[in-house]
Design a protein around this motif. Structure first.
Motif, PDB file in Angstrom:
ATOM      1  N   ASP A 128       0.824  -1.213   0.000  1.00 29.00           N
ATOM      2  CA  ASP A 128       0.000   0.000   0.000  1.00 29.00           C
ATOM      3  C   ASP A 128       0.853   1.256   0.000  1.00 29.00           C
ATOM      4  O   ASP A 128       0.410   2.311  -0.459  1.00 29.00           O
ATOM      5  N   GLN A 179       2.010   5.184   7.122  1.00 29.54           N
ATOM      6  CA  GLN A 179       1.261   6.298   7.710  1.00 29.54           C
ATOM      7  C   GLN A 179       1.012   6.053   9.193  1.00 29.54           C
ATOM      8  O   GLN A 179       1.138   6.970  10.009  1.00 29.54           O
ATOM      9  N   ARG A 216      -4.848  17.772   7.284  1.00 30.07           N
ATOM     10  CA  ARG A 216      -3.885  17.340   6.270  1.00 30.07           C
ATOM     11  C   ARG A 216      -3.635  15.831   6.345  1.00 30.07           C
ATOM     12  O   ARG A 216      -3.654  15.152   5.317  1.00 30.07           O
ATOM     13  N   ALA A 267      -6.507  13.718   5.081  1.00 27.55           N
ATOM     14  CA  ALA A 267      -6.641  13.634   3.623  1.00 27.55           C
ATOM     15  C   ALA A 267      -5.789  12.496   3.067  1.00 27.55           C
ATOM     16  O   ALA A 267      -6.226  11.753   2.172  1.00 27.55           O
ATOM     17  N   ARG A 268      -4.576  12.323   3.595  1.00 28.00           N
ATOM     18  CA  ARG A 268      -3.709  11.251   3.103  1.00 28.00           C
ATOM     19  C   ARG A 268      -4.242   9.875   3.504  1.00 28.00           C
ATOM     20  O   ARG A 268      -4.202   8.924   2.713  1.00 28.00           O
ATOM     21  N   GLU A 297      -7.412   9.109   4.146  1.00 28.50           N
ATOM     22  CA  GLU A 297      -8.643   8.844   3.404  1.00 28.50           C
ATOM     23  C   GLU A 297      -8.361   8.463   1.958  1.00 28.50           C
ATOM     24  O   GLU A 297      -9.062   7.632   1.375  1.00 28.50           O
ATOM     25  N   GLU A 298      -7.320   9.032   1.376  1.00 26.59           N
ATOM     26  CA  GLU A 298      -6.937   8.648   0.023  1.00 26.59           C
ATOM     27  C   GLU A 298      -6.460   7.199  -0.005  1.00 26.59           C
ATOM     28  O   GLU A 298      -6.800   6.442  -0.921  1.00 26.59           O
ATOM     29  N   ALA A 299      -5.682   6.791   0.985  1.00 21.69           N
ATOM     30  CA  ALA A 299      -5.238   5.398   1.066  1.00 21.69           C
ATOM     31  C   ALA A 299      -6.431   4.464   1.252  1.00 21.69           C
ATOM     32  O   ALA A 299      -6.491   3.380   0.639  1.00 21.69           O
ATOM     33  N   ARG A 318      -9.502   5.004   0.218  1.00 27.45           N
ATOM     34  CA  ARG A 318     -10.246   4.957  -1.050  1.00 27.45           C
ATOM     35  C   ARG A 318      -9.594   3.988  -2.029  1.00 27.45           C
ATOM     36  O   ARG A 318     -10.273   3.206  -2.700  1.00 27.45           O
ATOM     37  N   ARG A 319      -8.267   4.047  -2.106  1.00 18.84           N
ATOM     38  CA  ARG A 319      -7.569   3.145  -3.029  1.00 18.84           C
ATOM     39  C   ARG A 319      -7.797   1.681  -2.630  1.00 18.84           C
ATOM     40  O   ARG A 319      -8.032   0.828  -3.490  1.00 18.84           O
ATOM     41  N   GLU A 368     -16.988   6.656  -1.678  1.00 25.70           N
ATOM     42  CA  GLU A 368     -15.739   6.678  -0.940  1.00 25.70           C
ATOM     43  C   GLU A 368     -16.016   6.617   0.545  1.00 25.70           C
ATOM     44  O   GLU A 368     -17.054   7.067   1.033  1.00 25.70           O
TER      45      GLU A 368
END
Length: 482
Positions: free
Chosen positions: A41, A224, A408, A411-412, A414-416, A418-419, A480
């Protein structure tokens, strides 16, 4: 004759070329690395075969002689029922209790009422001098220190002889609830003074904790999760430095909590990487390296509601990985937790799972069994590099608390998430019992009567909370994750 039988029983020696030859048979004409490599990931490549490493030392747990501590969750909203459960757990082999209060990020809607009376009732009759006690991160963490001291004083226990761990991590609560009860500046100024008297008491063990579980359960990658934990730990050190308290005395009281999931290789590497990263932080602070105390809890996000018996298998792999990776203590979330407050059967399985691995399989006997393994060492090194990069990013954002306040880090994460959810939705990843081999009929699950409570909403400082969602929930939705 006996020596000859032992010689015959040994596995034959095999080198990298031999392993590649065996792997080539499995993939036919395809290239071994292309056919069997996967991408983590965090973006680095995990190859099927890595050369053996002889240039690394073992990454030891802090409890080197005794293996890990098997803890059982105390999370029943009914203090008397929680006490009955705790007594049974200790009598049946649990070496410690992980007290999960209402409002804790890992309470999942339940939890012991956050009062002194509830804590005293839950611990009534527990042999405290022989039982490790940890208080998980929760909104009243700092108050619970006073409750525990009062309870110990009433029973005339010597605090210097106890095995305790106080999980205080404002960043973890901030991330999970979106609330702080005071400004970040006031928090940084007040915490060292509020904990000073505990240093004076000589209480051993962890006082402040860097808890990565809320980030993991919200969808964070391993790097993360590690980066956030490092930033929280450094934030703890800075608080004491500001209060002019020597870091050499503060650092040993900083501990870590993380999630262990069914990815055995990654979980082992994550715990090993954490120890190396913490040693690096202490070196940068010119502090003599102190033991890195790690508590692992089986992952909430890996658990499913459908076919919950498959959660037992996931928890077994996760516990094995945490123990062989070097966790100092482990707690197992019962497999029925996705249906409600676990009953006696779910709790017994969670407890016995650890005892079987420890007492029958003896997986804690060897210190760092993965040391020198090419694959584990390669993933450990890659995680160290990626986690340090995430840590540096958080530091440029002012640290984990300021990054959360500015939305901030969320956001990172949540992007992980979503992927990862997209891969489950597309079928590139599967969940056994949910998206792969679903059960034809669901068997009834035993739970206890208890009302679920939402996360606390009191506070004066706000951020966007990280929503904890299981993978089976994400896989069932096209939108999402929240």
């Amino acid at each position: 004759m006996k020596a000859r039988l032992l010689d015959d029983a040994r596995f034959p020696e095999i080198d990298e070329a031999g392993w590649r030859a065996l792997a080539q048979k499995a993939v036919g004409e395809a290239d071994v690395d292309e056919a069997l490599s996967t991408t983590a990931d965090d973006g680095f490549l995990i190859r099927p075969i890595e050369p053996r490493r002889t240039d690394v030392a073992a990454t030891a747990r802090s409890r080197r002689e005794a293996g890990w501590l098997a803890l059982q969750r105390v999370d029943d909203p009914d203090p008397k029922r929680a006490n009955r459960q705790a007594r049974e757990d200790v009598e049946a082999g649990a070496q410690g209790l992980s007290i999960v209060f209402d409002g804790a990020p890992n309470a999942f809607g339940y939890g012991l009422p956050a009062t002194r009376e509830a804590l005293a009732a839950a611990l009534d009759g527990i042999p405290i001098m022989k039982t490790h006690l940890r208080l998980d991160v929760h909104p009243a963490s700092r108050q619970s220190l006073d409750w525990m001291v009062e309870i110990l004083a009433a029973q005339r226990h010597d605090p210097t002889r106890l095995s305790l761990s106080f999980g205080i991590d404002p960043a973890a609560m901030f991330a999970a609830s979106g609330r702080l009860r005071m400004s970040i500046e006031a928090l940084r100024a007040s915490m060292p003074q509020s904990l000073a008297h505990f240093f004076a008491l000589g209480v051993p063990g962890v006082l402040l904790e860097a808890d990565g579980r809320p980030y993991h359960n919200a969808g964070a990658t391993e790097a993360q999760e590690l980066g956030a934990m490092l930033s929280a730990a450094v934030s703890h050190l800075r608080m004491f430095e500001t209060a002019r308290q020597p870091l050499v005395y503060a650092a040993p009281h900083v501990g870590f909590a993380l999630s262990a999931d069914q990815n055995q290789l990654m979980t082992m590497a994550k715990i090993r990487a954490l120890r190396r990263l913490w040693n690096r932080v202490q070196e940068a602070c010119s502090v003599p390296a102190s033991a890195c105390v790690v508590h692992a809890e089986t992952s909430w996000r890996m658990m499913t509601r459908l076919d919950p018996e498959t959660n037992i298998l996931r928890a077994t792999v996760a516990t094995f990985a945490a123990a062989t990776g070097g966790a100092d203590s482990i707690s197992v979330v019962p497999h029925t937790m996705t249906h409600g407050l676990p009953g006696p059967f779910g709790r017994r399985l969670a407890r016995n799972l650890q005892r079987i691995l420890a007492d029958e399989s003896h997986i804690g006997f060897v210190e760092d069994p993965a040391a020198g393994s090419g694959s584990v060492e390669a993933v450990t090194d890659a995680l160290c590099e990626k986690a340090w990069s995430e840590f540096q990013t958080l530091e440029t954002e002012g640290g984990i608390l300021d990054s959360l306040a500015a939305d901030r880090f969320q956001a990172r994460v949540e992007e992980a998430a979503r992927r990862r959810a997209a891969e489950y939705e597309s079928g590139r990843r599967v969940i056994v019992g949910t998206t792969l081999f679903p059960a034809g009929n669901e068997r009834p699950v035993e739970t206890l009567p208890a009302d679920k409570h939402p996360m606390p909403t009191d506070g004066t400082v706000f951020c966007r909370p990280l929503a904890m969602r299981r993978l089976d929930e994400a896989a069932a939705r096209s939108e999402e994750p929240a």
